[in-house]
Enzyme design. Structure first.
Site, PDB file in Angstrom:
ATOM      1  N   ASP A 224     -68.968  -2.222  -2.902  1.00  0.00           N
ATOM      2  CA  ASP A 224     -68.549  -1.533  -1.680  1.00  0.00           C
ATOM      3  C   ASP A 224     -68.813  -0.040  -1.843  1.00  0.00           C
ATOM      4  OD1 ASP A 224     -67.575  -3.871  -0.422  1.00  0.00           O
ATOM      5  OD2 ASP A 224     -65.701  -3.706  -1.535  1.00  0.00           O
TER       6      ASP A 224
ATOM      7  N   ASP B 167     -69.944  -6.348   5.215  1.00  0.00           N
ATOM      8  CA  ASP B 167     -68.634  -6.356   5.874  1.00  0.00           C
ATOM      9  C   ASP B 167     -68.749  -5.873   7.311  1.00  0.00           C
ATOM     10  OD1 ASP B 167     -67.431  -7.183   3.489  1.00  0.00           O
ATOM     11  OD2 ASP B 167     -67.082  -5.124   2.838  1.00  0.00           O
TER      12      ASP B 167
END
EC number: 3.4.23.36
Length: 223
Positions: A149, A183
């Site tokens: 991430d 995401d």
């Protein structure tokens, strides 16, 4: 929308997602960040669990390694299910809105499952060092990779006023979660289904209702 166009959308998103993850993984030390704007940062973290960093071992009496394996296998089945949903949606010539949404969700799910399945045996550890690809000392093995991430939007970074009960004086950040392109694709796809629900499903359901009503009227006239 044809299946070829849907596959193209998925391929482009996967390329962007995996390209950004590879760059971050091979250029950033874990926890390193770069300020793009006051409200947007590139912050490298790794997520070994589910959404919000939760781990299965936090809820079940299993080891962290076993919990990670169970979660990855579950994700594989989920991706397969979404893939079939996409194929079935295209086959039935459903609305473009629905196909777009499912394509985004599938691309995002596939992007993160690639991390979970393969990254553990491709990269070495990023702790206090920049990782290298295809390392002789990978940080894990197959099915035990960590999701990369890097997108962080601390739009508000302040503290709660002292007069606020319980929270007074503590840090307050909005938006705090760190996420990735995959995401974003999943969230966008789900958002499309929620906001444009009638456009995605309405026509098909309306046609089915209309056909049922016509059949009912026809039976009534015969009686």
């Amino acid at each position: 929308m044809s299946l070829k166009k849907s596959v193209l959308i998925i391929a482009v998103l996967l390329l962007i997602d995996q390209g950004s993850k590879y760059y971050i993984k091979t250029h950033f030390v874990l926890g390193e960040s770069v300020d793009v704007f006051n409200w947007f940062k590139i912050l490298f973290i790794e997520n070994s669990g589910a959404a919000w960093g939760a781990k299965l071992s936090d809820f079940l009496p299993v080891s962290e390694s076993t919990g990670k394996l169970i979660l990855t296998v579950f994700r594989l089945f989920a991706v397969a299910g979404i893939g079939y949903w996409l194929y079935d949606t295209v086959r039935k010539k459903s609305s473009k809105t629905l196909i777009w949404a499912v394509s985004l969700i599938f691309a995002g799910a596939l992007g993160n499952i690639i991390d979970s399945v393969f990254y553990g045996m491709i990269f070495n550890d990023s702790y206090q060092q920049v990782a290298t690809a295809f390392s002789a000392e990978p940080y894990g093995d197959i099915f035990h990779g960590k999701v990369v991430d890097m997108l962080y939007f601390p739009i508000i970074d302040s503290t709660w006023p002292e007069w606020v009960p319980y929270f007074g004086g503590s840090d307050f950040r909005f938006f705090e979660p760190v996420f990735n392109i995959a995401d974003m694709a999943i969230s966008t796809g789900v958002g499309i289904l929620i906001v444009f629900n009638k456009s995605a499903f309405g026509k098909k359901e309306a046609d089915a209702y209309s056909d049922s009503w016509d059949d009912y009227v026809a039976r009534t006239e015969k009686e």
